[in-house]
Design an enzyme around this catalytic site. Structure first.
Site, mmCIF file in Angstrom:
data_model
loop_
_atom_site.group_PDB
_atom_site.id
_atom_site.type_symbol
_atom_site.label_atom_id
_atom_site.label_comp_id
_atom_site.label_asym_id
_atom_site.label_seq_id
_atom_site.Cartn_x
_atom_site.Cartn_y
_atom_site.Cartn_z
ATOM 1 N N ARG A 269 -13.350 37.299 -8.477
ATOM 2 C CA ARG A 269 -13.161 38.012 -7.221
ATOM 3 C C ARG A 269 -12.168 36.952 -6.154
ATOM 4 O O ARG A 269 -11.923 37.188 -5.257
ATOM 5 C CB ARG A 269 -14.358 38.442 -6.447
ATOM 6 C CG ARG A 269 -15.044 39.866 -6.802
ATOM 7 C CD ARG A 269 -16.293 40.132 -6.237
ATOM 8 N NE ARG A 269 -17.480 39.406 -6.245
ATOM 9 C CZ ARG A 269 -18.330 39.362 -6.978
ATOM 10 N NH1 ARG A 269 -18.456 40.163 -8.027
ATOM 11 N NH2 ARG A 269 -19.236 38.479 -7.041
ATOM 12 N N HIS B 44 -6.741 16.313 -19.663
ATOM 13 C CA HIS B 44 -6.481 17.074 -18.375
ATOM 14 C C HIS B 44 -6.894 18.475 -18.805
ATOM 15 O O HIS B 44 -7.313 19.419 -17.585
ATOM 16 C CB HIS B 44 -5.209 16.626 -17.746
ATOM 17 C CG HIS B 44 -5.097 15.481 -17.072
ATOM 18 N ND1 HIS B 44 -4.948 14.255 -17.714
ATOM 19 C CD2 HIS B 44 -5.178 15.153 -15.952
ATOM 20 C CE1 HIS B 44 -4.789 13.400 -16.665
ATOM 21 N NE2 HIS B 44 -5.142 13.869 -15.476
ATOM 22 N N ASP C 255 2.368 12.525 -15.590
ATOM 23 C CA ASP C 255 1.570 11.854 -14.573
ATOM 24 C C ASP C 255 1.011 10.700 -15.015
ATOM 25 O O ASP C 255 -0.265 10.131 -14.516
ATOM 26 C CB ASP C 255 0.352 12.938 -14.096
ATOM 27 C CG ASP C 255 -0.379 12.678 -12.818
ATOM 28 O OD1 ASP C 255 0.148 11.836 -12.016
ATOM 29 O OD2 ASP C 255 -1.535 13.128 -12.911
ATOM 30 N N HIS D 8 -2.935 19.616 -5.328
ATOM 31 C CA HIS D 8 -4.187 18.969 -4.627
ATOM 32 C C HIS D 8 -4.380 19.755 -3.310
ATOM 33 O O HIS D 8 -4.572 19.463 -2.262
ATOM 34 C CB HIS D 8 -3.633 17.489 -4.088
ATOM 35 C CG HIS D 8 -3.651 16.569 -5.416
ATOM 36 N ND1 HIS D 8 -4.677 15.914 -5.682
ATOM 37 C CD2 HIS D 8 -2.473 16.208 -5.851
ATOM 38 C CE1 HIS D 8 -4.425 15.161 -6.768
ATOM 39 N NE2 HIS D 8 -3.037 15.176 -7.025
ATOM 40 N N ASN E 291 -5.426 21.394 -12.364
ATOM 41 C CA ASN E 291 -6.112 19.991 -12.009
ATOM 42 C C ASN E 291 -5.845 19.868 -10.561
ATOM 43 O O ASN E 291 -4.946 20.176 -10.018
ATOM 44 C CB ASN E 291 -5.401 18.862 -12.718
ATOM 45 C CG ASN E 291 -5.645 18.819 -14.283
ATOM 46 O OD1 ASN E 291 -4.791 18.936 -15.025
ATOM 47 N ND2 ASN E 291 -6.798 18.596 -14.532
ATOM 48 N N ASP F 231 -2.551 15.984 -22.509
ATOM 49 C CA ASP F 231 -2.965 14.773 -23.208
ATOM 50 C C ASP F 231 -4.367 14.854 -23.745
ATOM 51 O O ASP F 231 -5.128 13.787 -24.263
ATOM 52 C CB ASP F 231 -2.938 13.661 -22.426
ATOM 53 C CG ASP F 231 -4.053 13.884 -20.861
ATOM 54 O OD1 ASP F 231 -4.555 15.035 -20.933
ATOM 55 O OD2 ASP F 231 -4.359 13.095 -20.088
ATOM 56 N N GLY F 232 -5.009 15.995 -23.808
ATOM 57 C CA GLY F 232 -6.205 16.198 -24.530
ATOM 58 C C GLY F 232 -7.292 15.981 -23.555
ATOM 59 O O GLY F 232 -8.561 16.411 -23.803
ATOM 60 N N GLY G 270 -4.547 9.850 -12.661
ATOM 61 C CA GLY G 270 -3.511 10.009 -13.622
ATOM 62 C C GLY G 270 -3.562 10.087 -15.232
ATOM 63 O O GLY G 270 -4.716 10.434 -15.551
#
Length: 383
Positions: free
Chosen positions: A224, A248, A271, A192, A216, A245-246, A307
């Site tokens: 650059r 994220h 997550d 994050h 993520n 999970d397809g 999540g």
């Protein structure tokens, strides 16, 4: 370690060991542990046509089965833990989300008791020490800079159960907090974050060793401005979390991480939030309302991914069947690597004598047919 007459021999499966896969192998279970040999009269369980792999280790998980690790009672937390166990996760670190510091400290006390009871493997604090511009499903007005004194307060509140903190290390106090965590044997994870490439390298040099759900909630790579992703992928000291999970990640980015970092530096995580193993509907992630639709969790306000509803058996199957990764690489990323990171590899994470008998039986299509934790079937392959 030798077996007794009460031991069980799981035979005939493809057994994935740290040294490779053994066709028609066997694993001997004696009580809670894996034994080196079987006593006379041991029970034989024929698992021909199946795979036998170590129990999965999830180091980043917020809940499941309709229960939240971030706000539920002890009974609700255990319900979520049981849900993930049924999907092969025999070792689980409970993750919090951003909240009031005193509330997080109280939460840590409850989760510490469950850690001491052996139900969970510790606590991951995700937030509040993260960057508002990469907040994802965290309440912005509760975010704060990573003050080492406040980090220390949560470490103390966890009574030895703190395993990991996710930090935006570019914020004021970030590097000092990383050093504090390293001194206390707690993982400092970069996530994050709006960190630059150079700032990320500084954090790694200060002691950060994990990338929280790589790609993520962080800047993308530019030619650059390579940002944190390039720094995290290239450094041998860092393990990168991936949510397969397809939703994220694009498969190409998963392949990039496995190729560039190597299977020895990837940790597959869920997550997961409450809806994992439970279904669509309206849920809460900390103080925020989440809608789960067709298995995808998003904030009701703003639509950010909140999540996942992933379980690790699905991540395993997807990694092998759709992403065409070697089974041995997936086992490393889903069991051994996270077990090493959280300091439990002497007990779990591989099928070796002396370790807990934590294992998963998969059929030829990589669907779960059996789960054993500490020598007891949670999902019995013979039923």
């Amino acid at each position: 370690m030798s077996g007794s007459a009460h031991s069980t021999v799981l035979s005939g499966a493809r057994v994935v060991l740290p040294t490779g896969t053994v066709a028609g192998g066997r694993v001997i279970v004696d009580g809670e542990r894996i034994a080196g040999s079987a006593g006379e009269g041991a029970r034989i369980v024929d698992l021909s046509g199946h795979w036998l792999v170590p129990g999965f280790v999830d180091m980043h998980n917020h809940g499941g089965g309709g229960a939240s690790f971030t706000s539920g009672t002890a009974e609700e937390v255990l319900k979520g833990v049981r849900t993930h166990r049924e999907h092969g996760t025999t070792t689980l670190v409970a993750s919090t989300v951003t909240g009031d510091l005193d509330e997080l400290a109280r939460r840590a006390g409850l989760l510490a008791e469950l850690t001491q009871a052996g139900e969970i493997a510790g606590i991951h604090f995700e937030g509040p020490f993260i960057n508002p511009c990469r907040k994802g499903a965290h309440k912005e007005d509760l975010l704060r800079d990573p003050d080492p004194a406040e980090v220390r307060k949560l470490i103390d509140a966890a009574h030895g159960a703190a395993r990991m903190f996710t930090l935006a290390t570019e914020l004021p106090g970030g590097l000092d907090s990383v050093r504090l965590l390293a001194e206390h044997g707690v993982i400092a994870a970069i996530g994050h974050t709006d960190s630059t490439y150079e700032q990320t390298r500084q954090a790694i040099d200060a002691g950060a060793t994990v990338a929280t759900h790589l790609y993520n909630a962080m800047p993308g790579m530019e030619h650059r401005a390579p940002g944190p992703i390039a720094a995290l992928l290239e450094d041998e000291r860092v393990t990168v979390e991936l949510i397969n999970d397809g939703t994220h990640l694009h498969p190409a980015m998963l392949e990039l991480a496995f190729h560039h970092a190597g299977a020895h530096r990837v940790a597959l995580i869920t997550d997961a939030m409450d809806a994992a193993g439970f279904g669509d509907g309206i849920y809460h992630l900390g103080p925020l309302e989440v809608e789960v639709k067709e298995g995808v969790a998003r904030l009701v306000e703003g639509g950010s991914i909140a999540g996942s509803t992933l379980t690790l058996d699905t991540a395993f199957k997807r990694s092998v069947t759709l992403d065409k990764l070697p089974v041995e690489s997936v086992v490393q990323a889903i069991s051994a690597n996270p077990a090493k990171l959280i300091g439990l590899y002497d007990e779990v994470g591989s099928l070796e004598p002396g370790k807990y008998a934590d294992l998963v039986v998969l059929d030829a299509e990589f669907d779960v047919k059996g789960v054993m934790r500490r020598g007891e079937w949670i999902v019995n392959p013979l039923v």
